[in-house]
Write an enzyme that holds these catalytic residues in place. Structure first.
Site, PDB file in Angstrom:
ATOM      1  N   ASN A  14       0.835  -1.213   0.000  1.00 46.03           N
ATOM      2  CA  ASN A  14       0.000   0.000   0.000  1.00 46.03           C
ATOM      3  C   ASN A  14       0.863   1.252   0.000  1.00 46.03           C
ATOM      4  O   ASN A  14       0.531   2.235  -0.671  1.00 46.03           O
ATOM      5  CB  ASN A  14      -0.959  -0.005   1.194  1.00 46.03           C
ATOM      6  CG  ASN A  14      -2.197  -0.823   0.915  1.00 46.03           C
ATOM      7  OD1 ASN A  14      -3.075  -0.387   0.175  1.00 46.03           O
ATOM      8  ND2 ASN A  14      -2.249  -2.025   1.468  1.00 46.03           N
ATOM      9  N   MET A  86       0.399  -2.388  12.346  1.00 43.25           N
ATOM     10  CA  MET A  86      -0.308  -3.388  13.139  1.00 43.25           C
ATOM     11  C   MET A  86      -0.188  -3.149  14.647  1.00 43.25           C
ATOM     12  O   MET A  86      -0.431  -4.050  15.435  1.00 43.25           O
ATOM     13  CB  MET A  86       0.197  -4.791  12.771  1.00 43.25           C
ATOM     14  CG  MET A  86       0.017  -5.121  11.292  1.00 43.25           C
ATOM     15  SD  MET A  86      -1.648  -4.787  10.631  1.00 43.25           S
ATOM     16  CE  MET A  86      -2.490  -6.256  11.181  1.00 43.25           C
ATOM     17  N   ASN A 103      -6.824   5.028   7.944  1.00 45.15           N
ATOM     18  CA  ASN A 103      -6.358   3.645   7.947  1.00 45.15           C
ATOM     19  C   ASN A 103      -7.077   2.909   6.820  1.00 45.15           C
ATOM     20  O   ASN A 103      -8.196   3.266   6.454  1.00 45.15           O
ATOM     21  CB  ASN A 103      -6.706   2.998   9.292  1.00 45.15           C
ATOM     22  CG  ASN A 103      -6.224   1.564   9.391  1.00 45.15           C
ATOM     23  OD1 ASN A 103      -5.119   1.233   8.963  1.00 45.15           O
ATOM     24  ND2 ASN A 103      -7.057   0.689   9.941  1.00 45.15           N
ATOM     25  N   HIS A 105      -8.450  -0.886   6.089  1.00 44.33           N
ATOM     26  CA  HIS A 105      -8.723  -2.141   6.803  1.00 44.33           C
ATOM     27  C   HIS A 105      -9.325  -3.144   5.818  1.00 44.33           C
ATOM     28  O   HIS A 105     -10.239  -2.796   5.053  1.00 44.33           O
ATOM     29  CB  HIS A 105      -9.686  -1.887   7.965  1.00 44.33           C
ATOM     30  CG  HIS A 105      -9.970  -3.125   8.754  1.00 44.33           C
ATOM     31  ND1 HIS A 105      -9.072  -3.633   9.669  1.00 44.33           N
ATOM     32  CD2 HIS A 105     -11.028  -3.974   8.739  1.00 44.33           C
ATOM     33  CE1 HIS A 105      -9.564  -4.745  10.184  1.00 44.33           C
ATOM     34  NE2 HIS A 105     -10.752  -4.973   9.644  1.00 44.33           N
ATOM     35  N   SER A 132     -11.972  -1.110   3.569  1.00 47.19           N
ATOM     36  CA  SER A 132     -12.535   0.174   4.006  1.00 47.19           C
ATOM     37  C   SER A 132     -11.406   1.147   4.303  1.00 47.19           C
ATOM     38  O   SER A 132     -10.409   0.776   4.934  1.00 47.19           O
ATOM     39  CB  SER A 132     -13.356  -0.001   5.288  1.00 47.19           C
ATOM     40  OG  SER A 132     -14.364  -0.976   5.124  1.00 47.19           O
ATOM     41  N   GLU A 139     -11.751   4.116  18.799  1.00 44.81           N
ATOM     42  CA  GLU A 139     -12.358   2.796  18.702  1.00 44.81           C
ATOM     43  C   GLU A 139     -11.625   1.993  17.620  1.00 44.81           C
ATOM     44  O   GLU A 139     -11.589   2.425  16.462  1.00 44.81           O
ATOM     45  CB  GLU A 139     -13.826   2.968  18.321  1.00 44.81           C
ATOM     46  CG  GLU A 139     -14.688   1.795  18.669  1.00 44.81           C
ATOM     47  CD  GLU A 139     -16.118   2.042  18.187  1.00 44.81           C
ATOM     48  OE1 GLU A 139     -16.838   1.071  17.997  1.00 44.81           O
ATOM     49  OE2 GLU A 139     -16.485   3.222  17.978  1.00 44.81           O
ATOM     50  N   ASP A 141     -10.586   0.124  14.620  1.00 44.30           N
ATOM     51  CA  ASP A 141     -11.258  -0.132  13.337  1.00 44.30           C
ATOM     52  C   ASP A 141     -12.700   0.376  13.359  1.00 44.30           C
ATOM     53  O   ASP A 141     -13.562  -0.145  12.641  1.00 44.30           O
ATOM     54  CB  ASP A 141     -11.240  -1.640  12.979  1.00 44.30           C
ATOM     55  CG  ASP A 141      -9.823  -2.175  12.833  1.00 44.30           C
ATOM     56  OD1 ASP A 141      -8.941  -1.403  12.415  1.00 44.30           O
ATOM     57  OD2 ASP A 141      -9.606  -3.360  13.149  1.00 44.30           O
TER      58      ASP A 141
HETATM   59  C1  GAR Z   1      -3.255  -4.420   4.028  1.00 47.61           C
HETATM   60  O1  GAR Z   1      -3.967  -5.375   3.303  1.00 47.61           O
HETATM   61  C2  GAR Z   1      -4.145  -3.739   5.027  1.00 47.61           C
HETATM   62  O2  GAR Z   1      -5.494  -3.788   4.669  1.00 47.61           O
HETATM   63  C3  GAR Z   1      -3.910  -4.538   6.271  1.00 47.61           C
HETATM   64  O3  GAR Z   1      -2.558  -4.894   6.232  1.00 47.61           O
HETATM   65  C4  GAR Z   1      -2.183  -5.078   4.880  1.00 47.61           C
HETATM   66  C5  GAR Z   1      -0.816  -4.450   4.689  1.00 47.61           C
HETATM   67  O4  GAR Z   1      -0.280  -4.830   3.466  1.00 47.61           O
HETATM   68  N1  GAR Z   1      -4.205  -3.747   7.431  1.00 47.61           N
HETATM   69  C6  GAR Z   1      -4.780  -4.212   8.518  1.00 47.61           C
HETATM   70  O5  GAR Z   1      -5.072  -5.375   8.679  1.00 47.61           O
HETATM   71  C7  GAR Z   1      -5.035  -3.159   9.590  1.00 47.61           C
HETATM   72  N2  GAR Z   1      -5.969  -3.620  10.553  1.00 47.61           N
HETATM   73  P1  GAR Z   1       0.954  -4.034   2.858  1.00 47.61           P
HETATM   74  O6  GAR Z   1       2.042  -3.959   3.918  1.00 47.61           O
HETATM   75  O7  GAR Z   1       1.404  -4.867   1.688  1.00 47.61           O
HETATM   76  O8  GAR Z   1       0.481  -2.672   2.452  1.00 47.61           O
END
Ligand code: GAR
Length: 217
Positions: A14, A86, A103, A105, A132, A139, A141
């Site tokens: 991302n 995380m 963020n 999610h 999302s 809170e 997420d």
């Molecule tokens: C992403 O898919 C994101 O949605 C998730 O971590 C991944 C990171 O991937 N985030 C969560 O789960 C947050 N609660 P990346 O390091 O390849 O961008």
């Protein structure tokens, strides 16, 4: 260009999408709580200041958060973009950046807050899943959702196939939303999410076929 800070713990796909699509914003710094995070290597490869902040070096969450806040400000960042970060951020930090921190999610919130979202969606027999983008509040997420990207779940899917399908959409929509933030077209008010000054009653909703240019035209 509006400087943003990206916080990431993982591979950084991302982050890469945000860097590659940057127009009205620029990634001013990348901060990670994981020493070997792919996101740090990606940032360095793109010449972006990248810092590992070791949580174990701090006595508590608040002092860790204070260091993150210091780094963000040192790089002049005006928004904080969590991209697979995380670690839970404390309420003082969250309040400082409220309305300026988003963020992504991997679920259609409010479904499947927390971890393991793809497995849970498959186990529930859902036909639709997705990602999302939301403002971060106290809170977990649970902050106001700006936009959701939906993907179908198909017979024969497994966690890997679903993760790939969801991530492809994350990479498309996250830079789009950050662009809207940088342009101050999306803002957070006490009434909820505003787009061009008007409250959106429900999250913007797109799928893989949606032309994003139409969404906020
Ligand atoms: C992403 O898919 C994101 O949605 C998730 O971590 C991944 C990171 O991937 N985030 C969560 O789960 C947050 N609660 P990346 O390091 O390849 O961008």
């Amino acid at each position: 260009m509006v400087p943003i800070a990206v916080l990431a713990s993982g591979h950084g796909t991302n982050l890469q999408a945000l860097v590659d699509a940057a127009r009205d914003y620029r990634v001013a710094c990348v901060i990670s709580d994981r020493r070997g995070a792919g996101a740090l290597a990606r940032a360095e490869a793109d010449g972006i200041p990248a810092t590992f902040v070791d949580p174990a070096a701090f006595p508590d969450r608040a002092s860790f958060d204070t260091e993150i806040d210091r780094l963000i400000n040192a790089h002049g960042a005006r928004f904080v973009v969590l991209a697979g970060f995380m670690r839970i951020l404390g309420s003082a930090f969250v309040h400082t950046w409220q309305g300026k921190m988003v963020n992504v999610h991997p679920s259609l919130l409010p479904k499947y807050r927390g971890l393991d979202t793809h497995r849970r969606a498959l186990a529930a027999g859902d036909c639709e899943h997705g990602a999302s983008v939301h403002f971060v509040t106290d809170e977990l997420d649970g902050g106001p959702v700006i936009l959701q990207a939906t993907v179908p779940l198909r017979a024969g899917d497994d966690v890997a196939s679903v993760a790939a399908r969801v991530q492809a959409q994350e990479h498309r929509v996250y830079p789009f939303v950050v662009q809207l933030l940088a342009q101050q077209r999306v803002t957070l008010s006490p009434d909820g999410v505003l787009l061009d000054g008007r409250r959106i009653d429900a999250p913007l909703r797109v799928d893989a076929a949606t032309d994003l240019a139409c969404v906020a035209a």
